[in-house]
Design a protein around this motif. Structure first.
Motif, mmCIF file in Angstrom:
data_model
loop_
_atom_site.group_PDB
_atom_site.id
_atom_site.type_symbol
_atom_site.label_atom_id
_atom_site.label_comp_id
_atom_site.label_asym_id
_atom_site.label_seq_id
_atom_site.Cartn_x
_atom_site.Cartn_y
_atom_site.Cartn_z
ATOM 1 N N GLY A 1 39.893 44.217 40.325
ATOM 2 C CA GLY A 1 38.506 43.999 39.902
ATOM 3 C C GLY A 1 37.534 44.870 40.679
ATOM 4 O O GLY A 1 36.630 45.472 40.105
ATOM 5 N N LEU A 2 37.738 44.958 41.999
ATOM 6 C CA LEU A 2 36.892 45.847 42.812
ATOM 7 C C LEU A 2 37.091 47.308 42.414
ATOM 8 O O LEU A 2 36.134 48.087 42.384
ATOM 9 C CB LEU A 2 37.208 45.668 44.296
ATOM 10 C CG LEU A 2 36.711 44.394 44.951
ATOM 11 C CD1 LEU A 2 37.214 44.313 46.386
ATOM 12 C CD2 LEU A 2 35.192 44.331 44.911
ATOM 13 N N GLY A 3 38.333 47.667 42.107
ATOM 14 C CA GLY A 3 38.612 49.027 41.659
ATOM 15 C C GLY A 3 37.915 49.357 40.350
ATOM 16 O O GLY A 3 37.419 50.468 40.153
ATOM 17 N N MET A 4 37.859 48.381 39.447
ATOM 18 C CA MET A 4 37.148 48.593 38.177
ATOM 19 C C MET A 4 35.664 48.836 38.431
ATOM 20 O O MET A 4 35.062 49.736 37.827
ATOM 21 C CB MET A 4 37.338 47.381 37.254
ATOM 22 C CG MET A 4 38.709 47.303 36.654
ATOM 23 S SD MET A 4 38.997 45.794 35.721
ATOM 24 C CE MET A 4 37.690 45.826 34.530
ATOM 25 N N ILE A 5 35.075 48.052 39.314
ATOM 26 C CA ILE A 5 33.656 48.222 39.630
ATOM 27 C C ILE A 5 33.412 49.576 40.294
ATOM 28 O O ILE A 5 32.481 50.301 39.923
ATOM 29 C CB ILE A 5 33.153 47.066 40.524
ATOM 30 C CG1 ILE A 5 33.182 45.754 39.746
ATOM 31 C CG2 ILE A 5 31.752 47.357 41.059
ATOM 32 C CD1 ILE A 5 32.986 44.520 40.605
#
Length: 139
Positions: free
Chosen positions: A101-105
């Motif tokens: 999720g952090l990587g997507m952001i």
């Protein structure tokens, strides 16, 4: 193998001590790949490579070197969690979903610098989250 009173044997599954399989391995491979790509992305941005060109008048303007460090650190952590995921650790599945999720952001914020690369890594993160959530839980 377990042998019953009738002499028949059946294979039993070691739910707590075996290596990961199925969707968990798929997610682990994608996490290691995505982590390596984020590391290369970060190194390239820190070195101020000519590969990245920021679009002017974009909704948000960020420092390329700062984002390089963010991607480098995030890539290392994602790769390490992916390696831990190969052993089937439950904490690695939870951390994997959070890191993806952090990587997507982070990759969404990276769109002005390298749109195609960012979209590919967003897709990888989506598949990681899906694979980790679809994998059966061992009890």
């Amino acid at each position: 193998m377990t042998t019953h009173a009738g002499g028949a044997s059946t294979a039993t599954r070691d739910s707590g001590h075996g290596l990961a399989s199925g969707w968990t391995v798929f997610a682990a491979v994608l996490m290691v790949f995505g982590g390596l790509m984020a590391i290369f992305q970060g190194i390239s941005a820190i070195a101020k490579d000519d590969v990245f060109v920021a679009t002017r008048n974009y909704a948000f303007q960020l420092n390329l070197t700062g984002w390089g460090w963010i991607h480098l650190i995030l890539g290392i952590v994602i790769m390490l969690a992916g390696i831990a995921l190969f052993k089937g650790a439950m904490w690695a599945r939870v951390v994997g979903v959070l890191l993806a999720g952090l990587g997507m952001i982070a990759n969404f914020m990276w769109l002005p610098y390298y749109p195609l690369w960012a979209l590919v890594l967003i897709a990888v993160d989506v598949f990681v989250i899906w694979a980790l959530c679809a994998a059966p839980r061992h009890t």
